[in-house]
Design an enzyme around this catalytic site. Structure first.
Site, short mmCIF file in Angstrom:
data_model
loop_
_atom_site.label_atom_id
_atom_site.label_comp_id
_atom_site.label_asym_id
_atom_site.label_seq_id
_atom_site.Cartn_x
_atom_site.Cartn_y
_atom_site.Cartn_z
N HIS A 293 111.45 94.17 62.78
CA HIS A 293 110.99 94.11 64.18
C HIS A 293 111.80 93.08 64.97
O HIS A 293 111.37 92.65 66.03
CB HIS A 293 109.49 93.83 64.24
CG HIS A 293 108.64 95.01 63.82
ND1 HIS A 293 107.27 94.97 63.75
CD2 HIS A 293 109.00 96.28 63.43
CE1 HIS A 293 106.81 96.16 63.35
NE2 HIS A 293 107.84 96.96 63.14
N ARG B 77 113.43 102.68 60.80
CA ARG B 77 111.98 102.96 60.79
C ARG B 77 111.71 104.28 60.06
O ARG B 77 110.73 104.41 59.32
CB ARG B 77 111.45 103.01 62.23
CG ARG B 77 109.95 103.19 62.29
CD ARG B 77 109.39 102.87 63.67
NE ARG B 77 107.95 102.79 63.63
CZ ARG B 77 107.14 103.67 64.24
NH1 ARG B 77 107.64 104.65 64.96
NH2 ARG B 77 105.83 103.54 64.13
N ASN C 113 102.92 108.19 62.54
CA ASN C 113 104.26 108.71 62.87
C ASN C 113 104.32 109.28 64.27
O ASN C 113 105.37 109.80 64.67
CB ASN C 113 104.63 109.84 61.89
CG ASN C 113 105.21 109.32 60.59
OD1 ASN C 113 105.89 108.29 60.57
ND2 ASN C 113 104.93 110.01 59.50
N HIS D 190 109.22 104.81 56.83
CA HIS D 190 108.12 105.79 56.83
C HIS D 190 108.35 106.89 55.80
O HIS D 190 107.40 107.50 55.33
CB HIS D 190 107.93 106.38 58.23
CG HIS D 190 107.25 105.42 59.17
ND1 HIS D 190 106.54 105.83 60.27
CD2 HIS D 190 107.17 104.07 59.17
CE1 HIS D 190 106.06 104.77 60.91
NE2 HIS D 190 106.44 103.69 60.26
C1 HEM Z 1 104.15 95.78 58.36
C2 HEM Z 1 103.69 96.88 58.87
C3 HEM Z 1 104.29 97.56 60.06
C4 HEM Z 1 103.61 98.05 61.12
C5 HEM Z 1 102.11 98.03 61.32
C6 HEM Z 1 104.58 98.60 62.05
C7 HEM Z 1 104.25 99.21 63.24
C8 HEM Z 1 105.17 99.59 64.21
C9 HEM Z 1 104.84 100.12 65.51
C10 HEM Z 1 103.43 100.38 66.02
C11 HEM Z 1 105.99 100.33 66.17
C12 HEM Z 1 106.15 100.90 67.59
C13 HEM Z 1 106.19 102.42 67.51
C14 HEM Z 1 106.21 103.13 68.84
O1 HEM Z 1 106.09 102.51 69.90
O2 HEM Z 1 106.36 104.36 68.80
C15 HEM Z 1 107.07 99.95 65.30
C16 HEM Z 1 108.40 100.02 65.61
C17 HEM Z 1 109.42 99.73 64.73
N1 HEM Z 1 109.27 99.43 63.39
FE1 HEM Z 1 107.56 98.88 62.48
N2 HEM Z 1 105.82 98.44 61.53
C18 HEM Z 1 105.71 97.82 60.32
C19 HEM Z 1 106.74 97.53 59.44
C20 HEM Z 1 108.05 97.93 59.62
C21 HEM Z 1 109.06 97.94 58.60
C22 HEM Z 1 108.83 97.57 57.15
C23 HEM Z 1 110.22 98.38 59.19
C24 HEM Z 1 111.57 98.61 58.59
C25 HEM Z 1 112.01 98.04 57.49
C26 HEM Z 1 109.91 98.62 60.58
C27 HEM Z 1 110.82 98.99 61.55
C28 HEM Z 1 110.51 99.25 62.87
C29 HEM Z 1 111.51 99.39 63.92
C30 HEM Z 1 113.00 99.17 63.77
C31 HEM Z 1 110.81 99.71 65.08
C32 HEM Z 1 111.40 100.04 66.46
C33 HEM Z 1 111.67 101.52 66.53
C34 HEM Z 1 112.14 102.01 67.89
O3 HEM Z 1 112.62 101.25 68.73
O4 HEM Z 1 112.04 103.23 68.09
N3 HEM Z 1 108.58 98.37 60.80
N4 HEM Z 1 106.54 99.50 64.10
#
Ligand code: HEM
Ligand SMILES: *[C@@H]1O[C@H](CO)[C@@H](O)[C@H](O)[C@H]1NC(C)=O
Ligand SMILES: *[C@@H]1O[C@H](CO)[C@@H](O)[C@H](O)[C@H]1NC(C)=O
Ligand SMILES: *[C@@H]1O[C@H](CO)[C@@H](O)[C@H](O)[C@H]1NC(C)=O
Ligand SMILES: *[C@@H]1O[C@H](CO)[C@@H](O)[C@H](O)[C@H]1NC(C)=O
Ligand SMILES: *[C@@H]1O[C@H](CO)[C@@H](O)[C@H](O)[C@H]1NC(C)=O
Length: 335
Positions: A194, A62, A96, A66
């Site tokens: 995800h 993530r 972030n 970002h």
């Molecule tokens: C398409 C648009 C995307 C949106 C709107 C989005 C949004 C989010 C949100 C809201 C969270 C939870 C954050 C939290 O609770 O603090 C999250 C977690 C995560 N995102 Fe995304 N995301 C997107 C795309 C991506 C992409 C492109 C990747 C990596 C290639 C990614 C990887 C992750 C991962 C691995 C988590 C879990 C992180 C953790 O457990 O701490 N996301 N994302």
């Protein structure tokens, strides 16, 4: 402007156009001669971190995402607030807020500096660690492109405008990805990250009972799954962390896509990929849901594309000594 100046201007402009705006000079063998064990050094630290933190890999990938979406993959997201260095951290931007994993990045950087001092950028560490994260979670790696350098700036307002929000409809997500050169295939493939990690309740609780003020739940949320989410997110539980993939929460596999087909996407930004009428993303979700090989191929290709967003290369930027801070400027010498 004098003729010679005009000519110089045209020559420079032509050279810039010929170089192109995004000709990255990255290569998979960039560190091979000087740091042959780099990827295993990084992977070892990620493996260690996973022993005590099941989300370690998810946090790292993530961070890379970002990083790349704001001023390109230049480590800018890692910089923390510093008045002295004029850094208003990107981590202060809403997209972030509460981002985690910088401690793991620092541990990787320490291990890398011990083996190969003053050589490997923090931006490249995020790229390598993302690959390790996927491999260690059961996914397939890709040929990681390397040679990025680190910025001396952060861009907080860029983070506000460029990072996608979990509440956005597909049209908005498509625009934000297109703005950095990524298309619908990339959007769907990369959203497949995800398949592991968690989201806090605040990012989806509005879907559960009163979606968009309708008095009803989000119609694209499967009822039994919704019940489990209501239980997992009681009043006061805004910061509870819920599996993004309810089927295989810590494995890197294609279940993210089969979940979407069953209306079991956690965030609005997940489910819209499958549930937006007429969207070109639907058939891409179906393709990845049908074949893990197709997903792994697509994911690797899109990670390489994302990793190529406007890197600093050559003599631009610097190799940071500490990922959270720009390097101290050399003391002004007596002249
Ligand atoms: C398409 C648009 C995307 C949106 C709107 C989005 C949004 C989010 C949100 C809201 C969270 C939870 C954050 C939290 O609770 O603090 C999250 C977690 C995560 N995102 Fe995304 N995301 C997107 C795309 C991506 C992409 C492109 C990747 C990596 C290639 C990614 C990887 C992750 C991962 C691995 C988590 C879990 C992180 C953790 O457990 O701490 N996301 N994302
Ligand atoms: C690289 O790693 C291999 C195996 O992990 C080890 O045998 C070798 O000594 C390492 N080389 C260096 C230069 O650290
Ligand atoms: C910050 O990011 C925005 C959005 O990508 C961009 O337009 C702007 O030029 C960036 N600012 C700097 C100083 O890099
Ligand atoms: C989607 O983008 C439009 C146009 O930029 C904006 O007005 C709207 O607030 C965005 N929607 C969400 C939920 O962020
Ligand atoms: C997205 O770009 C890739 C090449 O990077 C291409 O193979 C794919 O067909 C494109 N997808 C769409 C929907 O245009
Ligand atoms: C749902 O939200 C709307 C707008 O925020 C509000 O007017 C309405 O009272 C809410 N309905 C329920 C059942 O909570």
């Amino acid at each position: 402007m004098a003729f010679s100046e005009a000519l110089a201007y045209i020559l420079v402009a032509t050279a810039l156009i010929a170089a192109g705006p995004t000709t990255a000079q990255l290569s998979p063998t960039f560190y091979d001669a000087r740091c042959p064990n780099l990827s295993s050094i990084v992977e070892d630290v990620v493996r260690q971190a996973l022993l005590t933190d099941a989300r370690a890999g998810a946090k790292l990938i993530r961070f890379h995402f970002h990083d790349c979406f704001v001023n390109g993959c230049d480590g800018s997201v890692l910089l923390t607030d510093s008045v002295e260095d004029n850094i208003d951290s990107e981590q202060n931007a809403a997209g972030n807020q509460g981002i985690q994993g910088e401690n793991i990045v620092n541990d990787i950087k320490t291990a890398v500096e011990n083996a190969c001092p003053n050589l490997v950028s923090c931006a490249d560490i995020l790229a390598i660690a993302s690959n390790s994260a996927v491999v260690l979670a059961g996914g397939r790696g890709w040929e990681v492109q390397l040679g990025r350098r680190d910025s001396r700036e952060a861009n907080r307002s860029g983070a506000v405008s460029n990072l996608p929000s979990p509440f956005e409809p597909l049209a908005n997500l498509t625009v934000k990805f297109a703005n950095v050169g990524l298309n619908s295939t990339d959007l769907v493939a990369l959203s497949g990250a995800h398949t592991f990690g968690r989201s806090r309740c605040i990012f989806f609780s509005r879907r559960l009972t009163n979606f968009s003020g309708s008095g009803l739940p989000d119609p694209t949320l499967e009822p039994a799954y919704r019940e489990t989410l209501i239980e997992a997110c009681p009043a006061g539980g805004d910061n509870n962390r819920i599996n993004l993939d309810p089927t295989t929460p810590d494995e890197f596999d294609k279940n993210y896509f089969t979940n979407l087909q069953a209306n079991r996407g956690l965030l609005t930004s997940d489910q819209v990929l499958f549930s937006t009428d007429g969207a070109d993303t639907i058939e891409i979700v179906n393709r990845f849901a049908a074949s893990q090989e197709a997903f792994f191929d697509g994911f690797g290709a899109s990670m390489i594309k994302m990793g190529n967003i406007r890197p600093l290369t050559g003599t631009d930027g610097e190799i940071r000594l500490t990922c959270t801070r720009v390097n101290p400027l050399p003391a002004v010498a007596d002249m």
